[in-house]
Design an enzyme around this catalytic site. Structure first.
Site, PDB file in Angstrom:
ATOM      1  N   GLY A 122     -16.225   0.307  -1.591  1.00 37.49           N
ATOM      2  CA  GLY A 122     -16.075  -0.546  -2.766  1.00 37.49           C
ATOM      3  C   GLY A 122     -17.155  -0.207  -3.791  1.00 37.49           C
ATOM      4  O   GLY A 122     -18.092   0.538  -3.494  1.00 37.49           O
ATOM      5  N   THR A 146      -9.477  -0.328  -0.911  1.00 40.10           N
ATOM      6  CA  THR A 146      -9.365  -1.752  -0.537  1.00 40.10           C
ATOM      7  C   THR A 146      -7.894  -2.151  -0.448  1.00 40.10           C
ATOM      8  O   THR A 146      -7.089  -1.769  -1.305  1.00 40.10           O
ATOM      9  CB  THR A 146     -10.046  -2.719  -1.541  1.00 40.10           C
ATOM     10  N   ILE A 147      -7.575  -2.906   0.580  1.00 42.82           N
ATOM     11  CA  ILE A 147      -6.183  -3.378   0.677  1.00 42.82           C
ATOM     12  C   ILE A 147      -5.908  -4.466  -0.365  1.00 42.82           C
ATOM     13  O   ILE A 147      -4.759  -4.780  -0.637  1.00 42.82           O
ATOM     14  CB  ILE A 147      -5.826  -3.910   2.089  1.00 42.82           C
ATOM     15  N   ASP A 148      -6.971  -5.036  -0.931  1.00 40.09           N
ATOM     16  CA  ASP A 148      -6.761  -6.086  -1.947  1.00 40.09           C
ATOM     17  C   ASP A 148      -6.313  -5.481  -3.281  1.00 40.09           C
ATOM     18  O   ASP A 148      -5.793  -6.195  -4.143  1.00 40.09           O
ATOM     19  CB  ASP A 148      -8.053  -6.885  -2.156  1.00 40.09           C
ATOM     20  N   ARG A 280       7.228 -22.882  10.556  1.00 38.60           N
ATOM     21  CA  ARG A 280       6.201 -22.242  11.376  1.00 38.60           C
ATOM     22  C   ARG A 280       5.291 -21.426  10.468  1.00 38.60           C
ATOM     23  O   ARG A 280       5.717 -20.933   9.418  1.00 38.60           O
ATOM     24  CB  ARG A 280       6.817 -21.294  12.412  1.00 38.60           C
ATOM     25  N   HIS A 286      -6.167  -9.114  10.452  1.00 41.14           N
ATOM     26  CA  HIS A 286      -6.667  -7.743  10.296  1.00 41.14           C
ATOM     27  C   HIS A 286      -5.652  -6.660  10.612  1.00 41.14           C
ATOM     28  O   HIS A 286      -5.930  -5.477  10.383  1.00 41.14           O
ATOM     29  CB  HIS A 286      -7.945  -7.562  11.121  1.00 41.14           C
ATOM     30  N   ARG A 289      -5.015  -4.328   7.889  1.00 34.04           N
ATOM     31  CA  ARG A 289      -5.936  -3.233   7.545  1.00 34.04           C
ATOM     32  C   ARG A 289      -5.701  -2.016   8.430  1.00 34.04           C
ATOM     33  O   ARG A 289      -6.468  -1.050   8.386  1.00 34.04           O
ATOM     34  CB  ARG A 289      -7.381  -3.720   7.686  1.00 34.04           C
TER      35      ARG A 289
END
Ligand code: F6P
Length: 363
Positions: A122, A146-148, A280, A286, A289
């Site tokens: 990052g 980053t997965i974001d 549900r 994780h 990721r």
């Protein structure tokens, strides 16, 4: 070593994601093609700060084992961010001052004989490592991941496309069980400050409701949509919630460590249950990721890695490779650090698409 041969280092820093090994592999291949040598530093900068140092020469032969087709990072990473505490060879910890860290970094770089360091991480990690590199007189080139997908300055970062694939697959699976049981499935996905993952996977996975941190929602809006879906004769409802969204009481939900968001979907599930829905909840966690990096991430890793090696060849330092407007480019780290993380544009194309499909994405 022949003094005309360049030697460079590479490390991965921050939360892992798929595509990190692809980036490492491609840096090694691109550097080897230039006749350079590469050394991988373990556990972000810890590999340089600890004594003995932890590193590994990386050659093309290393990739006979298909690391690059796997998630995670073969070099390890670190996102706890206290370089002052280092583990000694006997397992005990030692505390280092700023001056000691500087010296260890400089001595480490000199011992390894590297003239540049590629940081796959990052922007925060890049900023920290670049300061050490400057003092040690070597260049730093950053590759964002980053997965974001909120890394500043780039339209996409390594790891995002694979995470979209993982979440979409999970939604497909949850849909089959949801439809079997006439249920509403609430699925919480990662995304602390940005809802790119929830939005893209939500649209791809045919969600009815997508809640992201960038757009306020009302509980009534969610209920109204789920009732409308039932009235249309659809047997299930799919709700995707980014972890950074506030819960129905307007609060963030934190995990046990008090730093990570997690659990916002619980309050939503509880309330929907109280209001009579067969519902549900699932927190994907994780697993998002991990997984085999999809081709888009491998291609990005190839383009970012080759650009990083070219920048080193040109004698550049403190630059970050980025993907902007359909092209791989690079930008000064100083400029990147002044740009805010990239949130979802609430009036952008994808939000518009979601609304046109009748997905409830908030008010
Ligand atoms: O920044 C990526 C991210 O995956 C966030 O979406 C998530 O909140 C966080 O990392 C979790 O990090 P940790 O590894 O500390 O649990």
């Amino acid at each position: 070593m022949n003094s005309s041969v360049k030697k460079i280092g590479i490390l991965t820093s921050g939360g892992d994601c798929s595509g990190l090994n692809a980036a490492i592999r491609n840096v090694v291949f691109a550097a080897t093609a230039k006749g350079w040598e590469v050394v991988g530093i373990f556990d972000a900068t810890d590999g340089l700060f600890s004594r003995p140092m932890r590193y590994k020469p990386l050659t093309v032969a290393e990739f006979d084992f298909p690391y690059a087709s796997l998630g995670g990072t073969m070099l390890g990473s670190n996102n706890t961010g206290n370089p002052h505490l280092q583990r000694k060879a006997d397992g005990t910890m030692e505390e280092l001052t700023d001056a000691e860290l500087d010296k260890r970094f400089q001595d480490g770089v000199a011992e390894l004989g590297i003239s540049a360091l590629v940081v796959v991480g990052g922007d925060g990690s890049m900023a920290i490592v670049s300061k050490y590199c400057k003092k040690a007189g070597i260049s730093m080139i950053g590759i964002p991941k980053t997965i974001d997908n909120d890394a500043p300055g780039t339209d996409v970062a390594i790891g995002f496309e694979t995470a979209v694939q993982v979440v979409t697959e999970a939604l497909d699976k949850l849909t089959t069980t949801a439809t079997s049981h006439n249920r509403v499935m609430v699925t919480e996905v990662m995304g602390r400050g940005a809802g790119h993952l929830a939005l893209e996977a939500g649209i791809a996975g045919y969600a009815d409701v997508i809640l992201i941190p960038e757009i306020d929602y009302t509980y009534e809006g969610v209920v109204q949509k789920l009732r409308a879906v039932q009235a249309q004769g659809k047997r299930y409802g799919l709700v995707v919630v980014a972890e950074g969204v506030k819960n129905v009481d307007g609060q963030h939900s934190f995990a046990g460590n008090g730093k990570t968001f997690r659990g916002v979907s619980d309050s939503l599930v509880q309330k929907l249950h109280e209001d009579g829905f067969n519902v549900r909840g699932n927190v994907l966690g994780h697993i998002q990721r991990a997984g085999t990096p999809v081709p888009a991430d491998r291609l990005l890793a190839a383009q970012f890695a080759t650009r990083a090696v070219e920048l080193i060849a040109q004698g550049e330092s403190n630059r970050v490779v980025i993907y902007k407007d359909g092209e791989v480019k690079d930008e000064a780290l100083d400029v990147i650090l002044k740009i805010a993380n990239t949130p979802v544009n609430p009036t952008g194309d994808l939000v518009k698409t979601a609304r046109q499909l009748g997905i409830y994405v908030g008010e």
